[in-house]
Write a protein that holds these residues in place. Structure first.
Motif, PDB file in Angstrom:
ATOM      1  N   LYS A  77       0.849  -1.194   0.000  1.00 12.94           N
ATOM      2  CA  LYS A  77       0.000   0.000   0.000  1.00 12.94           C
ATOM      3  C   LYS A  77       0.879   1.237   0.000  1.00 12.94           C
ATOM      4  O   LYS A  77       1.755   1.377   0.847  1.00 12.94           O
ATOM      5  N   ASP A  78       0.627   2.136  -0.945  1.00 12.45           N
ATOM      6  CA  ASP A  78       1.335   3.416  -0.988  1.00 12.45           C
ATOM      7  C   ASP A  78       0.538   4.408  -0.155  1.00 12.45           C
ATOM      8  O   ASP A  78      -0.565   4.785  -0.518  1.00 12.45           O
ATOM      9  N   LEU A  79       1.081   4.820   0.976  1.00 14.07           N
ATOM     10  CA  LEU A  79       0.392   5.738   1.874  1.00 14.07           C
ATOM     11  C   LEU A  79       0.955   7.154   1.812  1.00 14.07           C
ATOM     12  O   LEU A  79       0.789   7.941   2.733  1.00 14.07           O
ATOM     13  N   GLY A  80       1.622   7.471   0.728  1.00 13.01           N
ATOM     14  CA  GLY A  80       2.174   8.809   0.554  1.00 13.01           C
ATOM     15  C   GLY A  80       3.555   8.951   1.152  1.00 13.01           C
ATOM     16  O   GLY A  80       4.537   9.095   0.443  1.00 13.01           O
ATOM     17  N   LYS A  88      -2.185  -8.914   8.160  1.00  6.98           N
ATOM     18  CA  LYS A  88      -1.037  -8.622   9.017  1.00  6.98           C
ATOM     19  C   LYS A  88      -0.003  -7.768   8.291  1.00  6.98           C
ATOM     20  O   LYS A  88       0.499  -8.141   7.236  1.00  6.98           O
ATOM     21  N   MET A  89       0.320  -6.605   8.870  1.00  3.62           N
ATOM     22  CA  MET A  89       1.377  -5.763   8.309  1.00  3.62           C
ATOM     23  C   MET A  89       2.719  -6.362   8.703  1.00  3.62           C
ATOM     24  O   MET A  89       2.965  -6.627   9.879  1.00  3.62           O
ATOM     25  N   ILE A  90       3.582  -6.593   7.713  1.00  3.15           N
ATOM     26  CA  ILE A  90       4.879  -7.205   8.010  1.00  3.15           C
ATOM     27  C   ILE A  90       6.022  -6.206   7.986  1.00  3.15           C
ATOM     28  O   ILE A  90       7.125  -6.514   8.419  1.00  3.15           O
ATOM     29  N   GLY A  91       5.779  -4.992   7.470  1.00  2.00           N
ATOM     30  CA  GLY A  91       6.833  -3.988   7.468  1.00  2.00           C
ATOM     31  C   GLY A  91       6.443  -2.759   6.686  1.00  2.00           C
ATOM     32  O   GLY A  91       5.381  -2.697   6.077  1.00  2.00           O
ATOM     33  N   LYS A  92       7.334  -1.777   6.731  1.00  2.48           N
ATOM     34  CA  LYS A  92       7.102  -0.570   5.939  1.00  2.48           C
ATOM     35  C   LYS A  92       8.422  -0.039   5.402  1.00  2.48           C
ATOM     36  O   LYS A  92       9.487  -0.268   5.974  1.00  2.48           O
ATOM     37  N   VAL A  93       8.319   0.676   4.271  1.00  2.00           N
ATOM     38  CA  VAL A  93       9.480   1.267   3.614  1.00  2.00           C
ATOM     39  C   VAL A  93       9.230   2.768   3.503  1.00  2.00           C
ATOM     40  O   VAL A  93       8.203   3.200   2.973  1.00  2.00           O
ATOM     41  N   THR A  94      10.179   3.544   4.010  1.00  3.37           N
ATOM     42  CA  THR A  94      10.076   5.000   3.986  1.00  3.37           C
ATOM     43  C   THR A  94      11.216   5.564   3.152  1.00  3.37           C
ATOM     44  O   THR A  94      12.368   5.159   3.315  1.00  3.37           O
ATOM     45  N   GLU A  95      10.890   6.514   2.263  1.00  3.92           N
ATOM     46  CA  GLU A  95      11.934   7.174   1.471  1.00  3.92           C
ATOM     47  C   GLU A  95      12.521   8.293   2.313  1.00  3.92           C
ATOM     48  O   GLU A  95      11.832   9.235   2.691  1.00  3.92           O
TER      49      GLU A  95
END
Length: 68
Positions: free
Chosen positions: A12-15, A25-32
């Motif tokens: 999911k792209d959340l901006g 289940k959320m397994i992680g996130k990537v932040t620029e």
């Protein structure tokens, strides 16, 4: 030996960041952080800083596969 089951990963792209989920289940996130700097995180902390977004996504999946 355990059989590998295919799983569907949702991104999911959340901006401000991308969330990677398997099922509900959320397994992680990537932040620029900046151009060519992406931070991969999971529920227990930061996995690292990567040069491209795909590498950060792969690291989250690699970590999830090792620990589940």
């Amino acid at each position: 030996m355990k059989k590998n089951k295919p799983v569907e990963v949702t991104i999911k792209d959340l901006g401000t960041h991308h969330e990677l989920s398997i099922g509900k289940k959320m397994i992680g996130k990537v932040t620029e952080l900046s151009e060519n700097k992406y931070q991969a995180e999971h529920s227990h902390g930061i996995l690292g800083i990567f040069k491209d977004q795909d590498s950060a996504h792969e690291e989250i999946l690699r970590h999830w596969n090792l620990h589940n």
